[in-house]
Write an enzyme that holds these catalytic residues in place. Structure first.
Site, short mmCIF file in Angstrom:
data_model
loop_
_atom_site.label_atom_id
_atom_site.label_comp_id
_atom_site.label_asym_id
_atom_site.label_seq_id
_atom_site.Cartn_x
_atom_site.Cartn_y
_atom_site.Cartn_z
N CYS A 267 32.74 35.21 42.94
CA CYS A 267 31.68 35.41 41.96
C CYS A 267 30.34 35.66 42.68
O CYS A 267 30.11 35.16 43.78
CB CYS A 267 31.56 34.20 41.05
SG CYS A 267 32.97 33.99 39.93
N CYS B 221 33.01 24.75 36.94
CA CYS B 221 32.74 26.15 36.63
C CYS B 221 33.97 27.00 36.95
O CYS B 221 34.38 27.85 36.16
CB CYS B 221 31.53 26.63 37.42
SG CYS B 221 30.99 28.31 37.02
N CYS B 222 34.57 26.76 38.12
CA CYS B 222 35.78 27.49 38.50
C CYS B 222 36.91 27.23 37.52
O CYS B 222 37.70 28.13 37.21
CB CYS B 222 36.23 27.08 39.91
SG CYS B 222 35.18 27.69 41.25
N CYS C 106 38.83 27.23 45.11
CA CYS C 106 38.46 27.09 43.70
C CYS C 106 39.54 26.40 42.90
O CYS C 106 39.31 25.98 41.77
CB CYS C 106 38.15 28.46 43.09
SG CYS C 106 39.56 29.58 43.11
N CYS D 277 28.19 32.83 44.15
CA CYS D 277 28.88 32.00 45.14
C CYS D 277 29.34 32.78 46.37
O CYS D 277 30.19 32.32 47.13
CB CYS D 277 30.09 31.31 44.49
SG CYS D 277 29.64 30.28 43.08
#
EC number: 1.8.4.10
Length: 261
Positions: free
Chosen positions: A220, A138-139, A248, A223
């Site tokens: 985010c 995702c990162c 990340c 997170c």
């Protein structure tokens, strides 16, 4: 802790609010010397990489200090940020505030929509909670790829990294040369959290109001959570993971050389 419990954890917490300035704004003994060294470093980097240097701001307290210094000194350093599509609205709101306050444009880099759609369809909106591999995936889509576009054609970038932020960052140098030859400048490397807030208070620097809700490190929204008294500075980031994994990828690149200012 199940995926459902993880994703609901931050909403179940009701952190009290307190002024981050009132709590933290106290300069260290050598703050004036640190500030002078920071200014000298920023000026030298801007001169050495004129037209090809960018500040990659996360819009956190440290980066707001760096932006203020760039604007105050009139340095030819572009300002860029990553709008991941998952930021808190309080974070995104800082982009127009910077532009209005400093009369400087902010380059906004967003993830490729098709990549986000593909990732979410394949893995789900809560993928980051299910494994370290998926969280880093995702990162990669939301941060690493846009960062690559931000840095394209640039010979240097400026960050708000500090040694005090975590064990992983405990040896952050002022200047490092990445494996690809690009220079990374960390002008606040030796600043304390109190130094950062002293500068913010002294110069009325805009900052994310989530810092007043005990979120010292803000990423985010899914997170990030508030931290409790005594917890590590970055405990609220990816809090379900092992401490050693809490990066990340933006600041985990291999370097060819490091140098202290």
């Amino acid at each position: 802790m199940t995926v459902s419990e993880i994703s609901n954890f931050s909403s179940l917490q009701a952190p009290a609010k307190a002024s981050a300035i009132a709590l933290y704004a106290r300069p260290s003994a050598h703050f004036a010397a640190k500030l002078d060294a920071t200014i000298e470093l920023l000026r030298a980097a801007a001169q050495d990489h004129r037209g090809a240097i960018v500040q990659a701001t996360s819009l956190g307290a440290e980066d707001m200090v760096v932006t203020d210094l760039i604007a105050r000194l009139g340095l030819p350093v572009a300002i860029g940020t990553l709008e991941t599509g998952k930021l808190h609205p309080q974070t995104s709101a800082l982009i127009p505030r910077i532009e209005q306050r400093y009369e400087l444009p902010v380059e906004v880099y967003r993830p490729r929509e098709e990549q986000v759609v593909h990732f979410v369809r394949k893995n789900g909106e809560d993928a980051m909670y299910r494994s370290l591999e998926l969280r880093k995936g995702c990162c990669s889509v939301r941060k690493m790829e846009p960062l690559g576009r931000m840095l394209e054609g640039r010979t240097a970038w400026v960050t708000g990294l500090r040694r005090e932020q975590s064990n992983n960052r405990g040896t952050v140098p002022f200047i490092e040369t990445e494996a690809n030859g690009r220079t990374k400048v960390n002008p606040l490397a030796d600043w304390t959290w109190n130094d950062v807030w002293h500068y913010i208070a002294s110069h009325d620097v805009p900052y994310n109001p989530l810092h007043d809700e005990f979120m010292p490190s803000i990423g985010c929204e899914p997170c990030t959570r508030a931290i409790a008294v005594g917890e590590d500075f970055r405990a609220g980031r990816w809090w379900w993971e092992d401490e050693a994994a809490k990066e990340c990828g933006l600041h985990a690149t291999k370097t060819a050389e490091t140098a202290a200012a």
